[in-house]
Enzyme design. Structure first.
Site, mmCIF file in Angstrom:
data_model
loop_
_atom_site.group_PDB
_atom_site.id
_atom_site.type_symbol
_atom_site.label_atom_id
_atom_site.label_comp_id
_atom_site.label_asym_id
_atom_site.label_seq_id
_atom_site.Cartn_x
_atom_site.Cartn_y
_atom_site.Cartn_z
ATOM 1 N N GLU A 117 -22.208 98.191 54.180
ATOM 2 C CA GLU A 117 -21.698 97.376 53.224
ATOM 3 C C GLU A 117 -22.843 95.922 53.173
ATOM 4 O O GLU A 117 -22.319 95.169 52.245
ATOM 5 C CB GLU A 117 -20.283 97.103 53.234
ATOM 6 C CG GLU A 117 -19.274 98.306 52.989
ATOM 7 C CD GLU A 117 -17.807 97.790 53.080
ATOM 8 O OE1 GLU A 117 -17.505 96.499 53.078
ATOM 9 O OE2 GLU A 117 -17.077 98.748 52.623
ATOM 10 N N TYR A 127 -7.114 89.858 61.418
ATOM 11 C CA TYR A 127 -5.882 89.985 61.718
ATOM 12 C C TYR A 127 -4.797 88.828 61.404
ATOM 13 O O TYR A 127 -4.083 88.980 60.528
ATOM 14 C CB TYR A 127 -5.324 90.919 63.101
ATOM 15 C CG TYR A 127 -6.090 92.016 63.313
ATOM 16 C CD1 TYR A 127 -5.914 93.087 62.579
ATOM 17 C CD2 TYR A 127 -7.223 91.934 63.983
ATOM 18 C CE1 TYR A 127 -6.368 94.271 62.774
ATOM 19 C CE2 TYR A 127 -8.108 93.046 64.349
ATOM 20 C CZ TYR A 127 -7.601 94.346 63.904
ATOM 21 O OH TYR A 127 -8.418 95.302 63.879
ATOM 22 N N ASN A 181 -2.546 103.122 58.633
ATOM 23 C CA ASN A 181 -3.208 103.193 57.374
ATOM 24 C C ASN A 181 -3.026 104.639 56.675
ATOM 25 O O ASN A 181 -3.661 105.670 57.213
ATOM 26 C CB ASN A 181 -4.524 102.660 57.363
ATOM 27 C CG ASN A 181 -4.946 102.837 56.004
ATOM 28 O OD1 ASN A 181 -4.571 103.009 55.028
ATOM 29 N ND2 ASN A 181 -6.295 102.365 55.834
ATOM 30 N N CYS A 200 -9.462 99.238 55.880
ATOM 31 C CA CYS A 200 -9.221 98.631 56.948
ATOM 32 C C CYS A 200 -10.311 98.486 58.181
ATOM 33 O O CYS A 200 -10.175 97.489 59.058
ATOM 34 C CB CYS A 200 -8.159 99.468 57.889
ATOM 35 S SG CYS A 200 -8.431 101.238 58.172
ATOM 36 N N HIS A 201 -11.598 98.868 57.785
ATOM 37 C CA HIS A 201 -12.653 98.636 58.424
ATOM 38 C C HIS A 201 -13.149 97.225 58.350
ATOM 39 O O HIS A 201 -13.823 96.876 58.967
ATOM 40 C CB HIS A 201 -13.793 99.662 58.282
ATOM 41 C CG HIS A 201 -14.322 99.572 56.789
ATOM 42 N ND1 HIS A 201 -13.829 100.080 55.588
ATOM 43 C CD2 HIS A 201 -15.422 99.041 56.276
ATOM 44 C CE1 HIS A 201 -14.412 99.834 54.797
ATOM 45 N NE2 HIS A 201 -15.466 99.166 55.035
#
Length: 106
Positions: free
Chosen positions: A87, A27, A50, A58-59
């Site tokens: 990912e 952030y 979002n 946003c993850h």
């Protein structure tokens, strides 16, 4: 919400889209990148609102120590963990391995 908030939120969403798959940012890093180094909470608020989950990843935004948000807007910390793990993001003691996966904006 006023247009200034909308403009800032749009900038947050565009910045988050720059974070590559398999990387995370914070952030505070996003706030700094946007020229508002003290706006990390506002970045979090924007991500909570979002409007395009799946488009704005946003993850990929975590706390500075690599911990996940218990208030992750789209399913909680468990879902954020799963999305990051899918990912290829690795964890050490339930926190993202920031040395390996931190994305710093240039």
């Amino acid at each position: 919400m006023n247009s200034l908030s909308n403009n800032f939120f749009d900038k947050v969403y565009n910045a988050v889209k720059l974070i590559p798959k398999g990387k995370v940012s914070t952030y505070g890093e996003i706030a700094k990148f946007l020229g508002k180094p003290h706006y990390s909470r506002q970045v979090g608020w924007a991500l909570h609102k979002n409007p395009l989950p799946g488009v704005v990843p946003c993850h990929r935004v975590v706390f500075a120590d690599g911990s996940l948000s218990s208030a992750f807007a789209f399913g909680g910390a468990n879902e954020q963990f799963k999305l990051l793990k899918d990912e290829g993001v690795t964890f050490k003691q339930a926190k993202v391995d920031m040395a390996k996966h931190f994305y710093q904006f240039t």
